[in-house]
Scaffold this motif. Structure first.
Motif, mmCIF file in Angstrom:
data_model
loop_
_atom_site.group_PDB
_atom_site.id
_atom_site.type_symbol
_atom_site.label_atom_id
_atom_site.label_comp_id
_atom_site.label_asym_id
_atom_site.label_seq_id
_atom_site.Cartn_x
_atom_site.Cartn_y
_atom_site.Cartn_z
ATOM 1 N N ILE A 137 -43.740 83.776 -30.665
ATOM 2 C CA ILE A 137 -43.079 85.010 -30.284
ATOM 3 C C ILE A 137 -41.582 84.746 -30.086
ATOM 4 C CG2 ILE A 137 -43.543 84.658 -27.829
ATOM 5 C CD1 ILE A 137 -43.399 88.034 -29.730
ATOM 6 N N PRO A 143 -37.579 89.047 -29.621
ATOM 7 C CA PRO A 143 -38.964 89.523 -29.687
ATOM 8 C C PRO A 143 -39.087 90.960 -30.181
ATOM 9 C CG PRO A 143 -38.581 88.325 -27.646
ATOM 10 C CD PRO A 143 -37.243 88.500 -28.290
ATOM 11 N N VAL A 162 -50.840 87.423 -29.774
ATOM 12 C CA VAL A 162 -49.635 86.707 -29.361
ATOM 13 C C VAL A 162 -49.996 85.759 -28.233
ATOM 14 C CG1 VAL A 162 -47.282 86.928 -28.473
ATOM 15 C CG2 VAL A 162 -48.244 88.739 -29.929
ATOM 16 N N THR A 164 -48.458 83.830 -25.111
ATOM 17 C CA THR A 164 -47.294 83.914 -24.250
ATOM 18 C C THR A 164 -47.255 82.709 -23.325
ATOM 19 O OG1 THR A 164 -48.416 85.148 -22.496
ATOM 20 C CG2 THR A 164 -47.438 86.422 -24.281
ATOM 21 N N LEU A 201 -43.694 90.507 -22.634
ATOM 22 C CA LEU A 201 -44.280 90.894 -23.916
ATOM 23 C C LEU A 201 -44.775 92.334 -23.874
ATOM 24 C CD1 LEU A 201 -45.299 90.243 -26.776
ATOM 25 C CD2 LEU A 201 -47.448 89.515 -25.720
#
Length: 256
Positions: A137, A143, A162, A164, A201
């Motif tokens: 990411i 992003p 994704v 994180t 995110l």
């Protein structure tokens, strides 16, 4: 992992950072680190070369089980995820700006192209699932731009998984790749990178029309502390899909 610098548009191109040079390519060829991203203030982020060059682990498999249909692995590195999907008979393609990463992926049975995510790619708008694992990411240090570009690559209601960072962090930095050997020199040009935790995110996802459908944490094989693990978020394009589950914590063994 892989890095790219997002342009305003995304014509076919090669990135200015040469990922065929030491020390990254050497680490992938040998399957060993140490390897780091170094920030301008000296802070170091260790890169998990040995894990990337091994087979898919339990945390990886927790993500791969959720993949549907055709899978695009963005920043595929040495290819363990693409190879694992291929071994299951799944249609999967890796892309990476490192020629060494692409070579290693194909050597272990995966299919990969030497491309940036911001280049024109096969099957744009038709991929069912995209992966941004191993910190990817952070590609390009933006992003928002990366999520917007990934939306272009996926089919309507496509799935994005994704990984994180466990920390609540949202930072954009300039970094270099460094090894520890005195014969290794950092790549000359610093490049933009981002570190994004789950709260950040979700903010980026909301701003780019992604809907979160699931969050989970899987144990990290290198850490024993109960509060550490690899964190994942599943997102759907276009406001979700009929029958999709609401965002929730998974109850897979070892996950929370």
């Amino acid at each position: 992992m892989s890095t790219t610098v997002p342009p305003t548009t995304h014509p076919d191109r090669r990135d200015t950072v040469s990922w065929g040079a030491d020390p990254y390519a050497d680490a992938l060829r040998s399957g060993r680190g140490p390897l780091f991203l170094r920030r301008s203030d000296g802070w170091l982020l260790p890169l998990e070369v040995e894990r990337w060059c091994a087979g898919a682990d339990a945390a990886d498999l927790s993500a791969l089980r959720r993949c549907a249909g055709s899978v695009l692995d963005i920043g595929c590195g040495p290819g363990r995820l693409v190879a694992a999907l291929a071994a299951q008979g799944r249609r999967a393609l890796g892309i990476d700006v490192s020629a060494a990463a692409v070579a290693r992926t194909t050597a272990i049975g995966g299919t990969a192209l030497h491309r940036s995510v911001f280049d024109t790619l096969p099957g744009e708008g038709t991929w069912d699932t995209a992966l941004l694992l191993d910190g990817n990411i952070g590609i390009g240090g933006d992003p928002h731009a990366l999520l917007a570009r990934t939306a272009e690559l996926l089919a309507p209601h496509g799935l994005l998984i994704v990984e994180t960072t466990p920390a609540d962090v949202d930072e954009r930095v300039q970094v270099r790749v460094e090894g520890s050997s005195p014969t290794h020199h950092p790549l000359d040009a610093p490049f933009p990178w981002a570190r994004v935790g789950t709260p950040a995110l979700l903010r980026y996802a909301s701003a780019t029309a992604w809907t979160p459908t699931e969050q989970w944490t899987a144990p990290h094989p290198a850490h024993q502390a109960p509060d550490t693990g690899r964190c994942f978020v599943a997102l759907r394009r276009g406001g979700g899909v009929a029958g999709a589950r609401p965002a929730r914590r998974s109850d897979i063994p070892g996950a929370r």
